[in-house]
Design an enzyme around this catalytic site. Sequence first.
Site, PDB file in Angstrom:
ATOM      1  N   PHE A 290     -22.368  14.607 -15.177  1.00  0.00           N
ATOM      2  CA  PHE A 290     -22.784  13.205 -15.302  1.00  0.00           C
ATOM      3  C   PHE A 290     -23.570  13.091 -16.594  1.00  0.00           C
ATOM      4  O   PHE A 290     -24.554  13.810 -16.776  1.00  0.00           O
ATOM      5  CB  PHE A 290     -23.711  12.814 -14.142  1.00  0.00           C
ATOM      6  CG  PHE A 290     -24.294  11.425 -14.254  1.00  0.00           C
ATOM      7  CD1 PHE A 290     -23.768  10.378 -13.509  1.00  0.00           C
ATOM      8  CD2 PHE A 290     -25.346  11.159 -15.124  1.00  0.00           C
ATOM      9  CE1 PHE A 290     -24.298   9.087 -13.628  1.00  0.00           C
ATOM     10  CE2 PHE A 290     -25.874   9.870 -15.245  1.00  0.00           C
ATOM     11  CZ  PHE A 290     -25.347   8.837 -14.493  1.00  0.00           C
ATOM     12  N   GLU A 291     -23.157  12.248 -17.505  1.00  0.00           N
ATOM     13  CA  GLU A 291     -24.069  11.884 -18.584  1.00  0.00           C
ATOM     14  C   GLU A 291     -23.703  10.504 -19.105  1.00  0.00           C
ATOM     15  O   GLU A 291     -22.535  10.142 -19.179  1.00  0.00           O
ATOM     16  CB  GLU A 291     -24.180  12.932 -19.706  1.00  0.00           C
ATOM     17  CG  GLU A 291     -22.928  13.495 -20.287  1.00  0.00           C
ATOM     18  CD  GLU A 291     -23.186  14.665 -21.295  1.00  0.00           C
ATOM     19  OE1 GLU A 291     -22.319  14.865 -22.146  1.00  0.00           O
ATOM     20  OE2 GLU A 291     -24.235  15.336 -21.237  1.00  0.00           O
TER      21      GLU A 291
END
Length: 393
Positions: A290-291
Amino acid sequence: MAIARPIRVLGLVAVGLWIFFLYQIFGGERIELGPGDTLDQIERDPQLDPSGEPEGVLWRADQGYAPGDNSQRINATLLSLVRNSELQGMIQAMRDLERTWNSKFNYPWTFFNDEPFTEEFKRKTQAETKAECRYELIPKEHWDMPSWIDKELFDESAKILKENDIQYASMVSYHQMCRWNSGLFYKHPALANTQFYWRVEPKVHFFCDVDYDVFRYMADRNKTYGFTINLYDAPQSIPTLWPETMKFLAQHPEYIHDNNAMNWLSDSARRPDHNKKANGYSTCHFWSNFEIADMSFWRSQAYEDYFNHLDRAGGFFYERWGDAPVHSIALGLFEDSSKIHWFRDIGYQHIPYFNCPNSPKCKGCQAGRFTDGESWLMKEDCRPNWFKYVGMG
Ligand SMILES: Nc1nc2c(ncn2[C@@H]2O[C@H](COP(=O)(O)OP(=O)(O)OP(=O)(O)O)[C@@H](O)[C@H]2O)c(=O)[nH]1
Ligand SMILES: *[C@@H]1O[C@H](CO)[C@@H](O)[C@H](O)[C@H]1NC(C)=O
Ligand SMILES: *[C@@H]1O[C@H](CO)[C@@H](O)[C@H](O)[C@H]1NC(C)=O
Ligand SMILES: [Mg+2]
């Protein structure tokens, strides 16, 4: 009957109090792990609470986000590196993100692959969204093992990594993937006109309705990087990453930001074994599956020089340097730590970890739960260290 009832109620109260008491005693040691650990410790999430965010109205515009209308959306895309064989997992992840967020904002999806996407992949992913989907091939020069990597040395090293139980160590493509995610994805010509991205892997889950434009939030608040989960890494996958970083810093002290997070990166108090085996790095990193981030940072001279230094050193292949520690070290050293944001309000899971806020807007995850897995996984959460050194901003 009329007499028995109050007694039953009293009995229930007593049992309830006893459970609460036991929980306080035996649940106690989990509390220090931080806001993601226990049901009772996690406060109602203010960002998901409509009354709790007065500024929210600024980025909760409902006009100008229709597909094809580009008047409100900023310069951003959802981004996935994915294989054709992962189509089902991709569809599942898309469904979650479209339902909870993107169906309101219609940001485009950009899919990357080292092989051409099949027609089936294109058709079935496009069917999951009203937004535009783009399908991009990674150029060979971004994917292939670089010329300076010695294949025999790679094979030898992979054996050692495998003996140390490093997952995927002998899979060349895993190393290529880590290197591409570290220093190459944002150089793809298809992203030349894009500033922000949200990385999405197949099979991940999203649980909470998020009603504001998170990209606009990043832009308006001058945020560079957003994360949900912080984890310790396997030190045997990165024994020389920190020493190489120190060499680079000696050559380029000018790149270190005044408001850096060096104390977070080099913490040795909580997991001294990790710090020791990683030669000075705590191994705590933003879990990069996740980013949400601003590619301007990866495109800066500081990061370009840092990535090239690491790439030449060979650790993407001779060790198993991941994009997560590489991104995290760079952010911790070269960026203003106040520009890094914890998206506490985005309910997320990549097996085996969750970020699950306490809010009626979240469905399908248990508020505050960090993992469904074995209990040792609990101590892999290192967000408490981030909050301790940097804060919750
Ligand atoms: N096109 C392509 N995508 C890849 C390749 N290897 C990995 N990926 C993608 O890169 C991302 C990370 O790979 P994963 O296999 O999920 O690695 P991981 O998250 O460390 O491991 P898991 O715990 O197994 O999920 C995913 O989005 C994959 O779809 C590859 O060889 N080709
Ligand atoms: C979007 O961002 C890219 C990269 O920062 C920039 O080159 C481009 O001009 C931007 N486009 C718009 C419309 O703002
Ligand atoms: C963001 O940065 C711009 C330009 O440096 C500045 O004018 C603005 O006040 C900043 N906004 C916030 C919320 O910090
Ligand atoms: Mg994965």
